[in-house]
Design an enzyme around this catalytic site. Structure first.
Site, PDB file in Angstrom:
ATOM      1  N   ASP A  63       0.819  -1.109  -0.066  1.00 46.33           N
ATOM      2  CA  ASP A  63      -0.086   0.008   0.072  1.00 46.33           C
ATOM      3  C   ASP A  63       0.880   1.281   0.035  1.00 46.33           C
ATOM      4  OD1 ASP A  63       0.719  -0.362   2.627  1.00 46.33           O
ATOM      5  OD2 ASP A  63      -0.986   0.307   3.307  1.00 46.33           O
ATOM      6  N   SER A  64       2.355   0.845  -0.015  1.00 47.12           N
ATOM      7  CA  SER A  64       3.008   2.108  -0.096  1.00 47.12           C
ATOM      8  C   SER A  64       2.853   2.688  -1.615  1.00 47.12           C
ATOM      9  CB  SER A  64       4.546   1.755  -0.063  1.00 47.12           C
ATOM     10  OG  SER A  64       5.036   0.728  -0.805  1.00 47.12           O
ATOM     11  N   LYS A 132      -1.376  -9.564   2.616  1.00 48.36           N
ATOM     12  CA  LYS A 132      -0.723  -8.799   3.903  1.00 48.36           C
ATOM     13  C   LYS A 132      -1.740  -7.899   4.409  1.00 48.36           C
ATOM     14  CE  LYS A 132       3.081  -6.127   3.938  1.00 48.36           C
ATOM     15  NZ  LYS A 132       2.649  -4.920   4.426  1.00 48.36           N
ATOM     16  N   GLU A 134      -1.953  -5.193   8.342  1.00 48.60           N
ATOM     17  CA  GLU A 134      -1.000  -4.873   9.490  1.00 48.60           C
ATOM     18  C   GLU A 134      -1.846  -5.069  10.931  1.00 48.60           C
ATOM     19  OE1 GLU A 134      -0.250  -0.615   8.840  1.00 48.60           O
ATOM     20  OE2 GLU A 134       0.874  -1.147   6.972  1.00 48.60           O
ATOM     21  N   GLU A 201       8.849  -4.133  10.703  1.00 50.27           N
ATOM     22  CA  GLU A 201       9.258  -2.932  10.131  1.00 50.27           C
ATOM     23  C   GLU A 201      10.120  -2.166  11.212  1.00 50.27           C
ATOM     24  OE1 GLU A 201       6.599  -0.970   7.348  1.00 50.27           O
ATOM     25  OE2 GLU A 201       7.847   0.755   7.276  1.00 50.27           O
TER      26      GLU A 201
END
Ligand code: KIV
Length: 283
Positions: A63-64, A132, A134, A201
């Site tokens: 999603d970057s 994925k 978070e 991260e």
């Protein structure tokens, strides 16, 4: 003739196994035999083709893309439709890599049924290989529900950019004991829930090492030191397309911003001076 090879190269060759198609099982086997996993972001067809040809094991449609491709300040605004469009383009380019797609902000939190629907859309419309998302205990119900549909899930702990407004900064996470303890607990929980891998991260290297030793699933780090099972970077950062982002953990392999700018400046000059097209470049 005696050939002296560097120790780490000899180790790499002894653990490296040629793979035709990377699956969630392949990356788990890589952890078992101590072969490091390479992962990079990809958001479009042309770049994904190059990264796949270079044998990157896992391509992350992160999603970057919200920042890198759409110019937003955070990862929050990107939509599920936009993620599906990026993911479908990447999938069309790939022969070998495992393609993991981020569930965007607002498509899975607090509602496991919506999480499952979002994950199904990504798998069905983009033909992705895994998703994925978070977070730890807060999203474990969503993870369990997605897994009931047979969709592989990669977890993501530590700095989770979708929670930037809660954290307030992009600083290193889990330096304090309480946050580190929660991260260890969350990693255990995600493994128990059935995640096939985990991204960590921007956390202290020692904590990342502890997690990688504690869980059996592969742990892929970004700003999490060397003692994990693989590394991920944002392609545009490591290729130097994006010059504005220079965290300590980033290694730049190219300076594409300047390379592209110079090439384009030459093109503009050639057009203005009518040097382009020349005799050979016309019909
Ligand atoms: O969206 C992304 O690029 C990511 C990586 C930084 C792991 O989640």
């Amino acid at each position: 003739m005696v050939l002296f090879l560097p120790l780490n190269f000899t180790f790499f060759m002894s653990t490296y196994k040629e793979v035709k198609k990377v699956t969630t099982h392949t990356v788990q086997e890589m952890k078992l035999r101590g072969e490091k996993i390479s992962m990079l972001t990809a958001y479009d067809f042309s770049m994904a083709k190059i990264l796949d040809a270079a044998k990157v094991d896992v391509l992350l449609v992160g999603d970057s893309a919200s920042n890198v491709m759409h110019g937003h300040e955070t990862t929050l605004p990107i939509t599920l439709d936009e993620m599906i469009s990026h993911a479908a383009a990447v999938i069309r380019a790939v022969d070998r890599a495992l393609v993991v797609v981020d569930l965007p902000f607002g498509s899975y939190q607090g509602n496991s049924k919506e999480a499952l629907n979002s994950a199904i859309r990504i798998m069905k419309e983009a033909e992705a290989h895994a998703v994925k998302l978070e977070g730890g205990s807060e999203v474990v119900e969503s993870i369990r529900r997605i897994l009931t549909a047979g969709i592989p899930v990669m977890g993501h702990l530590g700095l989770t950019p979708q929670s930037i407004y809660k954290f307030g900064t992009y600083e290193v996470r889990a330096r304090q004991e309480a946050e580190a303890a929660k991260l260890l607990e969350d990693a255990r929980l995600l493994e128990e829930a059935g995640c096939f891998a985990l991204v960590l991260e921007k956390i202290p290297s020692k904590l990342a090492k502890d997690v990688a030793e504690m869980v059996k699933i592969p742990v892929i780090g970004i700003g999490a030191g060397p003692d994990v099972d693989g590394q991920v970077l944002v392609s545009h950062d490591m290729l130097g397309i994006n010059k504005d982002f220079s965290p300590k953990f980033l290694r730049r392999y190219l300076n594409l911003y300047d390379e592209i700018k110079n090439a384009v400046e030459r093109y503009v000059e050639d057009v203005k001076s009518v040097d382009f097209p020349n005799q050979k470049e016309q019909y």
